[in-house]
Design an enzyme around this catalytic site. Structure first.
Site, PDB file in Angstrom:
ATOM      1  N   GLU A 132      15.124  -9.462  -0.294  1.00 53.33           N
ATOM      2  CA  GLU A 132      14.270  -8.534  -1.008  1.00 53.33           C
ATOM      3  C   GLU A 132      15.100  -7.897  -2.124  1.00 53.33           C
ATOM      4  OE1 GLU A 132      12.345  -6.069   2.208  1.00 53.33           O
ATOM      5  OE2 GLU A 132      10.632  -7.222   1.500  1.00 53.33           O
ATOM      6  N   ASP A 192       9.889  -9.533  -6.361  1.00 53.86           N
ATOM      7  CA  ASP A 192      10.935  -8.604  -6.800  1.00 53.86           C
ATOM      8  C   ASP A 192      11.777  -9.143  -7.961  1.00 53.86           C
ATOM      9  OD1 ASP A 192       9.910  -7.247  -4.618  1.00 53.86           O
ATOM     10  OD2 ASP A 192      11.588  -7.719  -3.293  1.00 53.86           O
ATOM     11  N   ASN A 229       9.019   4.095  -2.124  1.00 52.14           N
ATOM     12  CA  ASN A 229      10.081   3.222  -1.621  1.00 52.14           C
ATOM     13  C   ASN A 229      10.946   2.718  -2.763  1.00 52.14           C
ATOM     14  OD1 ASN A 229       7.421   1.560  -1.221  1.00 52.14           O
ATOM     15  ND2 ASN A 229       8.897  -0.075  -1.116  1.00 52.14           N
ATOM     16  N   ASP A 230      11.020   1.427  -3.023  1.00 55.18           N
ATOM     17  CA  ASP A 230      12.077   0.908  -3.896  1.00 55.18           C
ATOM     18  C   ASP A 230      12.150   1.554  -5.282  1.00 55.18           C
ATOM     19  OD1 ASP A 230      11.888  -0.880  -1.835  1.00 55.18           O
ATOM     20  OD2 ASP A 230      11.199  -2.542  -3.058  1.00 55.18           O
ATOM     21  N   PHE A 277       3.895  -4.613  -6.619  1.00 58.19           N
ATOM     22  CA  PHE A 277       5.165  -4.570  -5.896  1.00 58.19           C
ATOM     23  C   PHE A 277       6.346  -4.414  -6.876  1.00 58.19           C
ATOM     24  CE2 PHE A 277       4.578  -6.640  -1.426  1.00 58.19           C
ATOM     25  CZ  PHE A 277       3.697  -5.639  -1.081  1.00 58.19           C
TER      26      PHE A 277
END
Ligand code: FRU
Length: 492
Positions: free
Chosen positions: A221, A168, A43-44, A106
């Protein structure tokens, strides 16, 4: 001891990747030039940086299967943003502050400090009261092997911020001081919290850099904050922000108070699949952003992550885009010029009259780039459409509705899988031309229009190798002053 555990967890994941990468690498839906993982889930984008002569991309990664789970940081390097060399994973869950079995390491960012590559990421854990998120540091001498700081975590959720809404971190440096912003939630409203440090390890709260009053959701986010020209830009992906996937605000920033004063807001991309973009500075000063070409299950339009998990992978990045500030403080987002190096077998035509009901066949296939410049002053068409990936009953239709001043991207008949129609305004007021620039890859389409301000990225799957592509006019004719198309070299 704990250093040892992270090493073991990375090696375990690495063995899994090595065992599967060849077979996963043969997947028919794999992208040809959009960045993606060797195996498993991505993902990110995280920790994007140009460091010691190379671009580094890190990414949220579950190497074990094509679904989100305990997060590792994948890592790859490139000299041109398109040809990538995968490196060993940079981070794996290993400590009590980052080993939540449904969490792990994360998102976060990277910066150079004292000649070393520093990462700040969000550790997630469960101490008995659900998710707890805190900001942690890892560093590396060689830019490949990372060690977690023994004083972690360096930042914990402040009072009033729920422990599962503090994440984040995005780093930058200004005048010898390090700064970081984190996404947070307070009293049901999204916030970006600003901290500073002289040594990257000890952090002090500065201010709430910006916050939502409700219009921008309850959590931001992956917030990012950077200068472009003489302005500052705050970007984020709002939770509870309706259909929006990634937003920017442009305005002025006051370092003495840590307050940001936004003046203009806009959408970075209007498609279903553009989330959590992160920015970095190229050596020549360009500000480049990279987004994750997907979305989350809590979003209003979400259907699923697509069928690629059947091939043992899921997720790719959108094309890197250069951020350009316009005079009115809005932004435009241009595919980076490095993409031009991938062009092959150019076809060009000039002054083509597209008659009503006479669709014009374009280059075939599903890996291409195309550009069109349509002269509006001589066009009478009410609608101009790109009808792409046509095969049997399947097609993807992108329509520029000149009367309604709207672009629609209809993928409901693309592949028997994807759903939905993405929309963007089409601002042609006072314009002589309609400009269209589109990139197609095996599992995605990225459209740029309206001088790179109205961009739509959507995933479409199940490529038919022999599919056909057309451009068509409805309700009159269209005068195409120039059209160009290319095949694109496979880099992934
Ligand atoms: C955004 C996000 C981040 C989080 C990460 C987890 O896509 O939800 O907020 O750090 O993904 O993988």
């Amino acid at each position: 001891m704990s250093k040892e555990l992270m090493r073991q967890n990375i090696e375990k994941a690495q063995r899994e990747i090595d065992a599967k990468k060849e077979i996963v690498g043969q997947g028919r839906m794999r992208q040809h030039y959009h960045f993606m993982p060797q195996t498993g889930w991505l993902n990110d984008p995280n920790g994007l940086i140009y460091f010691k002569g190379k671009y580094h991309f890190f990414y949220q990664h579950n190497p074990y299967e094509g679904f989100w789970s305990s997060m590792h940081w994948g890592h790859a390097v490139s000299e041109d943003l398109f040809h990538w060399e995968y490196l060993p994973l940079a981070l794996a869950p290993s400590e009590n502050y980052d080993n939540h079995h449904q969490g792990g390491c994360f998102s976060g960012s990277a910066i150079e400090h004292d000649g070393k590559l520093f990462l700040m990421y969000t550790g997630t854990t469960n101490n008995g009261c659900g998710f707890e998120q805190s900001q942690c540091i890892a560093y590396s001498e060689d830019g490949i092997h990372f060690e977690k700081y023994e004083g972690n975590p360096v930042l914990k959720a402040p009072e009033g911020v729920p422990g599962n809404f503090f994440r984040d971190p995005k780093l930058w440096k200004h005048g010898g001081t390090y700064y970081v912003i984190c996404g947070a939630n307070k009293g049901g409203m999204a916030q970006a919290l600003l901290y500073k440090s002289e040594d990257m390890l000890n952090w002090e709260f500065v201010n709430v850099l910006a916050e939502s009053r409700g219009e921008w959701g309850y959590m931001w986010e992956c917030p990012d904050f950077f200068p472009v020209g003489d302005k500052y830009v705050l970007m984020f992906s709002p939770m509870g922000g309706g259909e929006r996937t990634s937003v920017y605000l442009t305005g002025d920033f006051d370092y003495s108070t840590g307050k940001f004063y936004p003046v203009v807001s806009g959408e970075i991309d209007w498609g279903f699949d553009y989330y959590a973009p992160q920015s970095f500075e190229a050596p020549d000063g360009r500000r480049i952003i990279v987004g994750w070409a997907n979305a989350w299950d809590w979003m209003p339009f979400w259907k699923d992550w697509g069928p690629t998990y059947r091939e043992g992978w899921c997720g790719s990045f959108n094309l890197p885009r250069e951020v350009v500030l316009c005079e009115d403080q809005t932004l435009k987002f241009l595919p980076v010029r490095e993409a031009e190096e991938l062009r092959q077998s150019c076809k060009e035509r000039n002054e083509v009259i597209l008659g009503e009901g006479e669709p014009l066949a374009l280059r075939q296939g599903n890996v291409f780039e195309m550009k069109f410049r349509i002269r509006l002053t001589e066009s009478t068409a009410r609608k101009i459409s790109l009808v792409l990936r046509v095969s049997g009953e399947m097609k993807t239709e992108i329509t520029f509705d000149i009367e309604k001043a709207e672009i629609t991207f209809d993928r409901s008949r693309s592949d028997g899988w994807s759903k939905g129609v993405a929309r963007s305004p089409l601002n042609l007021m006072g314009k002589e031309y309609l400009d269209i620039h589109i990139f197609s890859d095996k599992s995605s389409l990225e459209l740029f229009s309206n001088d790179y301000k109205n961009n739509i990225s959507c995933n479409v799957f199940l490529p038919q190798e022999d599919c056909k592509n057309y451009i068509a006019a409805t309700g009159g004719r269209a005068v195409i002053e120039k059209m160009e198309s290319w095949e694109i070299a496979k880099t992934m």
